[in-house]
Design a protein around this motif. Sequence first.
Motif, PDB file in Angstrom:
ATOM      1  N   VAL A  25     -35.981  45.445 -36.682  1.00  0.00           N
ATOM      2  CA  VAL A  25     -36.842  45.586 -35.726  1.00  0.00           C
ATOM      3  C   VAL A  25     -38.124  45.884 -36.045  1.00  0.00           C
ATOM      4  CG1 VAL A  25     -35.360  44.172 -34.094  1.00  0.00           C
ATOM      5  CG2 VAL A  25     -36.062  46.378 -33.818  1.00  0.00           C
ATOM      6  N   ILE A  26     -39.354  45.825 -35.403  1.00  0.00           N
ATOM      7  CA  ILE A  26     -40.139  46.474 -36.332  1.00  0.00           C
ATOM      8  C   ILE A  26     -41.365  46.244 -34.117  1.00  0.00           C
ATOM      9  CG2 ILE A  26     -39.940  46.936 -38.291  1.00  0.00           C
ATOM     10  CD1 ILE A  26     -42.546  45.216 -39.146  1.00  0.00           C
ATOM     11  N   ARG A  27     -42.065  46.877 -34.105  1.00  0.00           N
ATOM     12  CA  ARG A  27     -42.884  46.668 -33.517  1.00  0.00           C
ATOM     13  C   ARG A  27     -43.879  46.209 -33.539  1.00  0.00           C
ATOM     14  NH1 ARG A  27     -47.442  50.559 -31.271  1.00  0.00           N
ATOM     15  NH2 ARG A  27     -46.688  51.723 -32.956  1.00  0.00           N
ATOM     16  N   ASP A  28     -44.642  44.627 -31.992  1.00  0.00           N
ATOM     17  CA  ASP A  28     -44.511  43.802 -32.436  1.00  0.00           C
ATOM     18  C   ASP A  28     -46.150  44.070 -31.281  1.00  0.00           C
ATOM     19  OD1 ASP A  28     -45.890  41.461 -33.057  1.00  0.00           O
ATOM     20  OD2 ASP A  28     -44.834  40.188 -32.560  1.00  0.00           O
ATOM     21  N   TRP A  77     -40.812  44.096 -29.392  1.00  0.00           N
ATOM     22  CA  TRP A  77     -40.361  44.090 -30.192  1.00  0.00           C
ATOM     23  C   TRP A  77     -40.247  42.938 -31.337  1.00  0.00           C
ATOM     24  CZ3 TRP A  77     -40.765  48.905 -31.382  1.00  0.00           C
ATOM     25  CH2 TRP A  77     -40.212  50.291 -30.419  1.00  0.00           C
ATOM     26  N   THR A  78     -40.093  42.230 -32.314  1.00  0.00           N
ATOM     27  CA  THR A  78     -39.875  41.764 -33.099  1.00  0.00           C
ATOM     28  C   THR A  78     -38.610  40.594 -33.228  1.00  0.00           C
ATOM     29  OG1 THR A  78     -39.301  42.671 -35.110  1.00  0.00           O
ATOM     30  CG2 THR A  78     -41.645  42.092 -35.315  1.00  0.00           C
ATOM     31  N   PRO A 116     -38.613  51.782 -36.044  1.00  0.00           N
ATOM     32  CA  PRO A 116     -39.139  50.673 -35.274  1.00  0.00           C
ATOM     33  C   PRO A 116     -40.194  51.050 -34.762  1.00  0.00           C
ATOM     34  CG  PRO A 116     -37.250  51.228 -33.908  1.00  0.00           C
ATOM     35  CD  PRO A 116     -37.630  52.123 -35.073  1.00  0.00           C
ATOM     36  N   PHE A 117     -40.581  51.334 -34.250  1.00  0.00           N
ATOM     37  CA  PHE A 117     -42.136  52.396 -33.260  1.00  0.00           C
ATOM     38  C   PHE A 117     -42.820  52.121 -34.956  1.00  0.00           C
ATOM     39  CE2 PHE A 117     -45.158  55.307 -31.944  1.00  0.00           C
ATOM     40  CZ  PHE A 117     -45.686  54.046 -30.796  1.00  0.00           C
ATOM     41  N   ARG A 120     -44.475  48.524 -37.701  1.00  0.00           N
ATOM     42  CA  ARG A 120     -44.857  47.637 -37.065  1.00  0.00           C
ATOM     43  C   ARG A 120     -45.768  46.423 -37.434  1.00  0.00           C
ATOM     44  NH1 ARG A 120     -49.288  51.816 -35.019  1.00  0.00           N
ATOM     45  NH2 ARG A 120     -48.045  52.978 -35.841  1.00  0.00           N
TER      46      ARG A 120
END
Length: 282
Positions: free
Chosen positions: A6-9, A15-16, A195-196, A199
Amino acid sequence: MHYQGVIRDGDFGRWTQAEQQVVRCDGCGLVRLSDNPNSPDYYQSEEYRQAYNGSAVHQDYIRMHDGEQPPRLEHVGIGHFRDKQVLDFGAGGGAFLDHIKGVAKQTYAIEPFIGYHQALSARGHQVFSDAHIAKGQVAEQIDTLVSFGVIEHVDDPLQFLCDAYDLLRPGGKMFLETDNLNDVLLQLGIPAFEPFFYRTAHLWYFDQASLVRLAQKAGFADIKVSFRHNFDLSNALMWARDGKPTGNAKLPLLDERINSAWQDFVIGAGLADLICVQMVKG
């Protein structure tokens, strides 16, 4: 595969829902999101500003970003703007241009979000929605072109640099700043930071070698790389302990002596959070 998860959204905590893939080209070293998750008009709409700033109101942009500009200006040097035709490629609400308007001969902004155009124009900046329109009016007329935190967002970073090249007069300079793929917090392997760092808004991720190679391919010469770091040692220690951003000066025990040494270390080792490139149109 460079990273999968997951990454930042948006801002921290968003998060995604699905895992994303970040891939690296073995040939050129460029790193990017495997798929572009954004709609074609993402930056023309309010969606991006709402996700990352919590507001698309111009006054909120200025309030949030004014403090970022003095270190940028100090790093580049005021002499590159005095009596110059200056263009900010991806100007946002114009916080940087506001800081140099008093010394520049003329200021220009390329900004896709039309919601900022009225305020930019009212403060004396000539505004273009995209590079194509700008090139139709000021091609080869710009003395100094800046772009801070933009190249990582665009669909085609090489075309982005080629457009910048076309806007500059012969001998004109571009100053570019983007997130550093060799950020010290990535190199320390802090699990929560990956993950931060990655993005949905950032399609591309650069280190010194990949960015220089891309600038050379666009035709730039006399390419000089430097680094800038915004955070003190307490920020790194808090990331390691709590797994979230806290900002600076959270551990009073760490005084200016150790924070200055930390800054010198990460900048000297190329591990700062920002990579900065100065380049010249031949």
